[in-house]
Each structure stands twice: as structure tokens, then as C-alpha cells.
Design an enzyme around this catalytic site. Structure first.
Site, PDB file in Angstrom:
ATOM      1  CB  VAL A 199      -3.473  -5.035   4.548  1.00  0.00           C
ATOM      2  CG1 VAL A 199      -3.383  -3.613   5.069  1.00  0.00           C
ATOM      3  CG2 VAL A 199      -4.910  -5.477   4.436  1.00  0.00           C
ATOM      4  CB  SER A 200       1.000  -3.045   1.430  1.00  0.00           C
ATOM      5  OG  SER A 200       2.262  -2.423   1.417  1.00  0.00           O
ATOM      6  N   PRO A 201       2.096  -2.174   4.380  1.00  0.00           N
ATOM      7  CG  PRO A 201       4.181  -2.677   5.354  1.00  0.00           C
ATOM      8  CD  PRO A 201       3.114  -3.252   4.453  1.00  0.00           C
TER       9      PRO A 201
END
Ligand SMILES: *[C@@H]1O[C@H](CO)[C@@H](O)[C@H](O)[C@H]1NC(C)=O
Ligand SMILES: *[C@@H]1O[C@H](CO)[C@@H](O)[C@H](O)[C@H]1NC(C)=O
Ligand SMILES: *[C@@H]1O[C@H](CO)[C@@H](O)[C@H](O)[C@H]1NC(C)=O
Length: 712
Positions: A288-290
Site C-alpha cells: 500500500v502506497s501513499p
């Protein structure tokens, strides 16, 4: 009739009292910022990312909850006998068993052997990539920071202990609330091709390919706000690898934003332990990436996914773009942090004082040391899935699309090119058993079979389950991908329901990296694709099944009170009593394993020399003052005011719970009031070594002002 009178009784009590169950609650926060100069920041494994100042301080935030019915009138905290649990969230890339063991050792010296232990204290990290490293005891994780760095470790251990001690001395009757809601536009999946490999019927149960729910515990007394913890899965990589100022990334920013929010700030109270403590904990953020705008080749608008087929042009690499990328990465960090902060405040206020949100029921905990490579999972058809000794796949060195190193290795590599085979000879060629166990992963670092100078990755992990009424918190020493986390939570819930739990009220939270660090956990299907996360799943394709087996045993044992029985894989922790005289060799001792068992203890970071002032100046002299220019909001957007001082090396004193700088405002009565310190997001403390030979250095203090900056 019976039912009716019970209802009436509750109704009467509710009118007298607020009708919410109470526990004893303590919250505390303490600084863990260590050396802010000359030491590597840890997360990106970028050799030239060496700290040279502070953007924001890093903290430990501690929460203690004790079963309330145990408090006889007039007793003090040290005499409480009810079950207690401690949750600590730290602004670090991860946690280590050694740090946890040292924290417990110090707590036991203060409070005796029974109050705080490896079993009831969970230490979870935010996964920031912008704090210093050196606290992980395995060689693979020591390489990028040049060793085991006592300077970082001691700051971290002291800060965590201080936060727990503050919480301990602030126990009071209070309420814990639960709330959860969706938060959009704040995270995306960085390995969707691996996620899509999961069975379609499983994916169909979810709207998104990442978890969008933020889950929150709120803490308050009848008349005061104490704090909150929330879990939301998103990597701490908003601040990119060019940064050299220590900070807590988007979760550190979110904590800062909530804690300085006027709703929760009582300016008449000055002791730091009385402040609202807001922890932003990490969950299954593995994939999961911002970088919500996606992944692009630098210098172009060409999308990329880190594979060879989407390879970036010459000298360009695949990097993520956050929502504020046009302004800069610190703006993206602010937006991702602010989104989480706003959602947490809303969830907290919505649940506060509401009986339907208030948790009641027992406080409990279970913890084990798990010997991972010994684990076998028997399938329904009798066949056996074995877990492996640790190893890293080739796609691990390809990096992620959040920050591709660009070294000519790509994700989704399942075949080892001949030249890597050649290079690998100089590291270690895995044994055929090991290679087979990890297939289809092409092993680049055979960490489980390398013990020089000491173990490269852990073989034994600390797994822990905390219970707070119907809420269960599973602490995992790894970065779980979205689907791995979903499967583990479901499996734990299934077990609890099987033993009589109510499916409509049981909530399982995944928290980590906690209590240790062992890289990633991807599902079996994701593992086959060998993206970064699969390549960094170190115990082979069945790693997740192993976790599920142990957590189901933990959950079963918690509700049935029967001991855990998993042959060969569970090493029972030492009995936690002063009277226990068992010789140390018969049980597992994390302090011994990680410290005394080390064959070589090294720290190759630069030594701290003696400081001398720059020639013809004294320490603290101003080298360059602020320019005498007035700020006109109408003509300037943002102006950076800066002053340069003659300085010493900040490594000599990290100023824990203090500040390297203050901004003061002149008051009408002629006095000065401090309005900023080095934890504020619009200030910077930078340090430059001017002469290594003469030990001369300067500090640059910056304050960014805009038309948003408050006036008198
Ligand atoms: C602030 O704290 C003081 C001391 O605990 C208390 O008397 C006062 O009511 C508090 N004010 C607010 C606005 O919470
Ligand atoms: C990091 O952020 C800075 C400031 O926004 C930007 O100039 C730089 O290109 C970014 N670097 C990478 C590798 O993303
Ligand atoms: C502050 O500056 C921004 C541009 O940086 C502008 O959009 C905004 O309108 C300004 N606000 C005020 C109150 O002047």
C-alpha cells in the site's frame, strides 16, 4: 419479567451515570529522537541518505488499559491485580526483539517482574522511512545503516520506557471507544498485478484492492479527552529518499496535527503527560502506497510498474507521485497526514461517550516465540506445507514503484539471469533444499543459511494477541500485504467465533511491524508473481499459512485458557515470576539470543569528535542573521527566514523532549512567547559540518512563513 427488570436497572443506572463501561486508562508520550546528524535514515536503504537535521521529532506513544473491577478503593496503581495491556506506537521503520526486551528489562527493574512483560506489552511501529536506523539485530538490516547503533537504540529504548512510565502514573477511570469508517484518496495498491493473482471469488468480497477503513480506539474520562489510536494501512514513504531531515513521515505528521488541534489542547495544563496522545499506527501496508496519483518514470509522464516491460528511459526511474507532488514531497506528506488526522478526529468525536461505541469486557493477552523454519502445516488431504529458512528474492533489490533504485533489476523476476547467478557465488549459493523450498523465488540473498558475522534475518518471531473487550489486536513483526492481512484477520475471527464469540461484535485489528522485523508477508498467489513484496516474503510461499496457524492457536488458547500446542514451533516464553529459578538455557531469552549471541558487534558510522567554534567566533554566534525585510502577505506566498549559528554536533545531545530551536513572538507587555519549536512542520533545523579536521560546524535555523502564519 426478569429481562424487563434488568433493562429497568440498566436504564436507571444510565441516567445516574453515563452508562458506559469504564476501565483504568493511562496515556503517555515521550521523545525517541536520537542522533540527527551523520547517521543513516532507515527504510530506503539509500547509502547517501544521512541525517543532517530535524523536520519533526519522533515519539513513542503509550496506552495502558487495566481491568477496572480490580481497583479496590484507596489502593494505588502499583497494587492493581487486574489484567493489563500496553500498546506503544513508535515513529520508526520497524521494531526489534532486542529493543522490546530491553524496554521490558527496564520496566521490570522499576515495577517488578509481574506488571510488564514480553507478553502484555506490544510495541508497534509507524514504518516511517525518515528516522535513523541501527536498532535491528540482523545483518541484512544492519548493512544499509552501517551496523548496530547504540546511539539510536538508547534514545529509542529510553523514549519508549518514558512513555510507558508516564502512562503508568496517569492511570485513571476512563472509557475506551471503538469506531471505524472508510477514508478515501489516501492510499493505493502499488502491486496490483500481484493482488489480481488472488482468487476472483476472494477479491469479489472487497470493493477496493487496499483496505480503506480506518479503525480507531478512543480514550476519554467522564470529562476529559485522553487520546486515540487508529490503524490505517499506508506506507510511510510520502517523504522521499532525497530527504535528510529526521521526521515521522505522514503518520508522524498526522499525530502532530491532532495533538496540536485546539479541540484537544488545554493550555492551562503544561505537563506533557496531560496532553492528548494521538497515535497513528500501521496495519497491512505491505503493498500500500501513499502515492495516490500513481507511478511514473522521472522526468516524464510515462506510467510504470517496476517491471521490465514498463522499463523507464535511460537515467529515469519509476517513482510514486503523492497528491502534492507539484509543490513537493513535503506537501504530499502533509496532505496524506492531514487526511488521516481529520478522519481520526471525526471518528473519535463521533464515538466519544456513546454506549454503543464503548468497549466492555475482559482485558487479556497471549504471546509466543515462533520458530518459523520448523513449521509444518498439514493440509486437509494429509499433504504437508513446510516453511523455509529465510531468503530474499531477486525482485527485492528491484525495489518498489514508490522509490525504484534503478539498478537494472525489475520486479516480477522469477528466473535468475546467468550474471546474477555468477554474482551470487560471491555471496552464497543456496542449497538445493533451500532453493526448492522458496520456488519460484530466485534467491539473491540466502539469509537463512548465512551466519557471518551473525544471523542475517530472524528465525524466531514474537507473535502477540491483545484483547480489549471484543477488540483483538494481532501484533505482527512484518509488513503484510492487503490480502494477507485480510486473511489473517478473518482466520482469527473464525477461531473466536468457533469458540462462542459473537460474529457481529468481534473486531480484529492487525498492527505492525510490531515486536520485531522480518520484511514482508504476501499471500501464496501473490508470492508466485514475485513482485517486491513476494520476493521479500522470507519464509517461502506458505509464510502466511504459518502465521494463521500460530494466531489461531493464540486465539484458541486465549478463550479456552488451555496451553498452546504446536509441536516444535512454539518456544514458550520464560515464566514471568520472580520465583522462577529455571536455568536460562532451558527457555528462550531474546536478550541473550540477540545480544550475547552476536559474533561481531559493529558500528561503522563516523565517530563524534570534539567540537570547536569556527575561527574568530564563539559557539552560538550568529554567522548570518535574518534579512531585514518585512513580510507582505499580499506580495509573497511563502518566505523562508533563516539564521546561521556557530554550532556543535547535535549528536552530543539529541535534546530529548526539548528542541534545537524556538521561534518567539513579542507580546504587548514586552515579553516573548515561544510559538514554534523544532517539531513544527514549518521550521527546520539543519546541521553542516564545516571542517572535520577542526571539528567546526554550523546550524541553520529556518522558519517558513506564509499568509497562513498566525499574527498577533
Ligand atoms: C484544563 O485543565 C484544567 C486543570 O486540569 C481544568 O481545570 C480546566 O477545566 C481544563 N480546561 C478545559 C477547557 O478543558
Ligand atoms: C523528491 O522530492 C523532491 C521535492 O519534491 C523532488 O524534487 C525530487 O525529484 C523527488 N525525488 C524522487 C526520487 O522522487
Ligand atoms: C494566501 O496565498 C495563497 C497563495 O499562496 C492564496 O491562494 C490565498 O488566497 C492567500 N490567502 C490570503 C488570506 O491572502
Amino acid at each position: 419479567m426478569q429481562l424487563y427488570s434488568t433493562f429497568l436497572l440498566v436504564a436507571i443506572l444510565c441516567t445516574i451515570h453515563t452508562c458506559v463501561y469504564s476501565h483504568l486508562i493511562g496515556t503517555g508520550k515521550a521523545d525517541i529522537t536520537g542522533p540527527v546528524a551523520e547517521i543513516h535514515l532507515f527504510g530506503y536503504a539509500e547509502m547517501d541518505q544521512i541525517a543532517n537535521g530535524i523536520l519533526q521529532r519522533c515519539y513513542a506513544r503509550a496506552y495502558i488499559v487495566v481491568d477496572d473491577d480490580s481497583m479496590p478503593d484507596g489502593s494505588n496503581n502499583d497494587q492493581l491485580t487486574g489484567n493489563r495491556i500496553v500498546f506503544v506506537n513508535v515513529d520508526l521503520q520497524s521494531m526489534s526483539l532486542t529493543v522490546k526486551a530491553r524496554v521490558i528489562q527496564r520496566l521490570q527493574l522499576m515495577f517488578g517482574p509481574d506488571m510488564y512483560s514480553m507478553q502484555n506489552v506490544m510495541i508497534s511501529s509507524t514504518h516511517t522511512h525518515s528516522n535513523t536506523g541501527g536498532y535491528l539485530e540482523h545483518f541484512l538490516y544492519e548493512i544499509p545503516v552501517k551496523g548496530w547503533l547504540e546511539e539510536t537504540v538508547q534514545a529509542v529504548v529510553s523514549g519508549i520506557v518514558n512513555s510507558i512510565v508516564k502512562a503508568h502514573y496517569h492511570l485513571e477511570k476512563g472509557h475506551v471507544t471503538f469506531n471505524t469508517h472508510e477514508l478515501l484518496d489516501t492510499n493505493i495498491n502499488r502491486s496490483p498485478s500481484a493482488y489480481s493473482a488472488n482468487p476472483p471469488e476472494e477479491r469479489a468480497q472487497y470493493t477496493h484492492n487496499v483496505d480503506k477503513d480506518m479503525t480507531l480506539l478512543g480514550f476519554h474520562t467522564d470529562d476529559r479527552d485522553l487520546g486515540l489510536i487508529n490503524w490505517f494501512a499506508v506506507h510511510g514513504v510520502s517523504v522521499n529518499k532525497t530527504n535528510r531531515l529526521v521526521n515521522g513521515d505522514n503518520k508522524g505528521y498526522a499525530s502532530y496535527s491532532v495533538e496540536k488541534n485546539k479541540k484537544f489542547t488545554n493550555t492551562t495544563v503544561s505537563t506533557s503527560s496531560d496532553i492528548f496522545v494521538a497515535a497513528f499506527a500501521q496495519s497491512n501496508e505491505g503493498d500500500v502506497s501513499p502515492h495516490t496519483l500513481g507511478f511514473f518514470c522521472t522526468g516524464t509522464d510515462q506510467p510504470c510498474d517496476g517491471t521490465k516491460s514498463s522499463k523507464c528511459p535511460w537515467r529515469s526511474t519509476c517513482q510514486g507521485r503523492g497528491p502534492g507532488w507539484k509543490v513537493g514531497h513535503l506537501d504530499s506528506n502533509r496532505v496524506i497526514g492531514e487526511n488521516q488526522a481529520a478522519k481520526a478526529i471525526a471518528l473519535y468525536l463521533e464515538s466519544k461517550g456513546k454506549p454503543q461505541h464503548t468497549l466492555s469486557g475482559p482485558i487479556d493477552y497471549k504471546q509466543v516465540y515462533w520458530n518459523v523454519p520448523e513449521t509444518k502445516i498439514v493440509q486437509p488431504d494429509g499433504s504437508i506445507h513446510a516453511l523455509c529458512k529465510p531468503a530474499m528474492g531477486l525482485s527485492f533489490i528491484a525495489g518498489t514503484t514508490d522509490a525504484e533504485p534503478g539498478i537494472g533489476v525489475y520486479q516480477e523476476t522469477t528466473h535468475m539471469p546467468w550474471y546474477w547467478r555468477l554474482i551470487r557465488i560471491f555471496i552464497k549459493t543456496p542449497t538445493p533444499t533451500q532453493a526448492l523450498c522458496h520456488a519460484p523465488k530466485p534467491i539473491i540473498f540466502d539469509t537463512g543459511e548465512m551466519n557471518v558475522p551473525h544471523a542475517w534475518q530472524p528465525h524466531i518471531l514474537d507473535l502477540q494477541l491483545l484483547r480489549l473487550g471484543d477488540v483483538y489486536i494481532a501484533g505482527v513483526p512484518a509488513e503484510f500485504t492487503t490480502m494477507s492481512g485480510r486473511r489473517l484477520r478473518k482466520a482469527i475471527k473464525r477461531t473466536l467465533v468457533k469458540h462462542g464469540g459473537d460474529p457481529s461484535s468481534i473486531r480484529v485489528i492487525l498492527s505492525g511491524p510490531a515486536n520485531g522485523y522480518s520484511s514482508y508477508v504476501a499471500t501464496y498467489e501473490e508470492y508466485q508473481v514475485q513482485r517486491f513484496e513476494g520476493a521479500a516474503t522470507i519464509y517461502g510461499p506458505h509464510t502466511l499459512e504459518g502465521y494463521i496457524q500460530v494466531f489461531q492457536a493464540l486465539a484458541t488458547s486465549m478463550v479456552t485458557h488451555a496451553p498452546i500446542t504446536l509441536p516444535n514451533t512454539i518456544i514458550q516464553p520464560p515464566p514471568n515470576t520472580a520465583s522462577s529459578q529455571a536455568p536460562l538455557t532451558t527457555h528462550f531469552d531474546p536478550l541473550k539470543m540477540t545480544m550475547a549471541g552476536r559474533r561481531l558487534y559493529f558500528d561503522l558510522t563516523p565517530r563524534r569528535g570534539t567540537d570547536h567554534p569556527i575561527f574568530s567566533f564563539g559557539f552560538g554566534d550568529v554567522i548570518q542573521d535574518v534579512s531585514e525585510q518585512e513580510y507582505h502577505p499580499s506580495t509573497h506566498d511563502v518566505v523562508v527566514i533563516s539564521v546561521t549559528f556557530v554550532a556543535g554536533n547535535p549528536r552530543h545531545n539529541p535534546k530529548a523532549d526539548g528542541s534545537f530551536l524556538t521561534v518567539e513572538q513579542k507580546q504587548n507587555d514586552g515579553g516573548w512567547k515561544t510559538i514554534r519549536n523544532d517539531h513544527d512542520y514549518d521550521t527546520r533545523f539543519r546541521w553542516n559540518l564545516k571542517s572535520k579536521l577542526f571539528g567546526q560546524s554550523e546550524a541553520i535555523v529556518e522558519w517558513e512563513i506564509s499568509n497562513q502564519t498566525e499574527r498577533k
